[in-house]
Motif scaffolding. Structure first.
Motif, PDB file in Angstrom:
ATOM      1  N   SER A   1       0.842  -1.193   0.000  1.00 46.31           N
ATOM      2  CA  SER A   1       0.000   0.000   0.000  1.00 46.31           C
ATOM      3  C   SER A   1       0.882   1.250   0.000  1.00 46.31           C
ATOM      4  O   SER A   1       2.092   1.182   0.258  1.00 46.31           O
ATOM      5  N   GLN A   2       0.266   2.391  -0.239  1.00 42.55           N
ATOM      6  CA  GLN A   2       1.022   3.647  -0.255  1.00 42.55           C
ATOM      7  C   GLN A   2       1.672   3.903   1.109  1.00 42.55           C
ATOM      8  O   GLN A   2       2.825   4.316   1.188  1.00 42.55           O
TER       9      GLN A   2
ATOM     10  N   GLU B   1       2.540   1.626   3.310  1.00 45.15           N
ATOM     11  CA  GLU B   1       3.641   0.664   3.446  1.00 45.15           C
ATOM     12  C   GLU B   1       4.846   1.108   2.626  1.00 45.15           C
ATOM     13  O   GLU B   1       5.992   0.973   3.076  1.00 45.15           O
TER      14      GLU B   1
END
Length: 195
Positions: free
Chosen positions: A161-162, A164
């Motif tokens: 994800s962004q 992460e």
């Protein structure tokens, strides 16, 4: 000194694990590739030579002359590339530093280990098989694991994800520092500083 000069030969192999191709470029399984790309970028070098079934280059890093490589064999056959380069340059396993993803660690956590089993990682399993030992240092980068029993293969070849990705970008910097510490001062010091 992070980057330095040495006239000839290769002192260390620094291996980033991943899968080749645009499809896998930013997946969780490519943490090793992304880290050695950053390492090479900091040295002003591209990993654009092709040999040993790898994209690689030789560069000064951590006061040593290092062959930095990204095996192009796909993860499960990474050991073929590592063995070829290690044999060619007569590098013992204790100076083969492998950087890779680890699902057992929280996202972005760094763990240095001087040795150990494959822990279910097929790239490491293949390197152990080809080197004939598990006595080589590693820098692991945590990617977390899927929640609610999700499919592991989908997780590791999935894109973080962004949120992460922001955490992982910092972890690549830390992993480069950990790799330098292993080479300059040994695994114990790197474990104390980065684990």
């Amino acid at each position: 000194m992070l980057f330095g000069n040495k006239p000839s030969g290769v002192d260390w192999l620094v291996v980033g694990l991943g899968n080749p191709g645009e499809k896998y470029a930013h997946t969780r399984h490519n943490m090793g590739f992304l880290t050695v790309d950053l390492l090479a970028e900091k040295a002003g070098v591209k990993l654009n030579k092709v040999k040993f079934k790898s994209a690689y280059n030789i560069l000064p890093f951590a006061g040593r002359r290092c062959l930095v490589m990204k095996p192009q064999t796909y993860m499960n056959l990474s050991g073929e590339a590592v063995r070829e380069a290690a044999q060619f340059y007569k590098i013992p396993p204790q100076r083969v530093l492998v950087i890779y993803d680890d699902i057992s660690l929280p996202v972005g956590r760094i763990r240095v280990r001087p040795t150990g089993s494959a822990g279910g990682h097929n790239g490491i399993k293949n390197i152990i098989a080809h080197l004939g030992t598990q006595e080589f240092p590693r820098v692991k980068i945590g990617t977390g694991a899927p929640e609610n029993g999700g499919e592991m293969i989908d997780w590791v070849i999935g894109v973080p994800s962004q949120a992460e990705r922001r955490v992982l970008a910092e972890s690549f910097e830390k992993a480069v520092g950990a790799a330098a510490c292993v080479i300059e001062q040994g695994c114990q010091k790197a474990m104390n500083d980065f684990n």
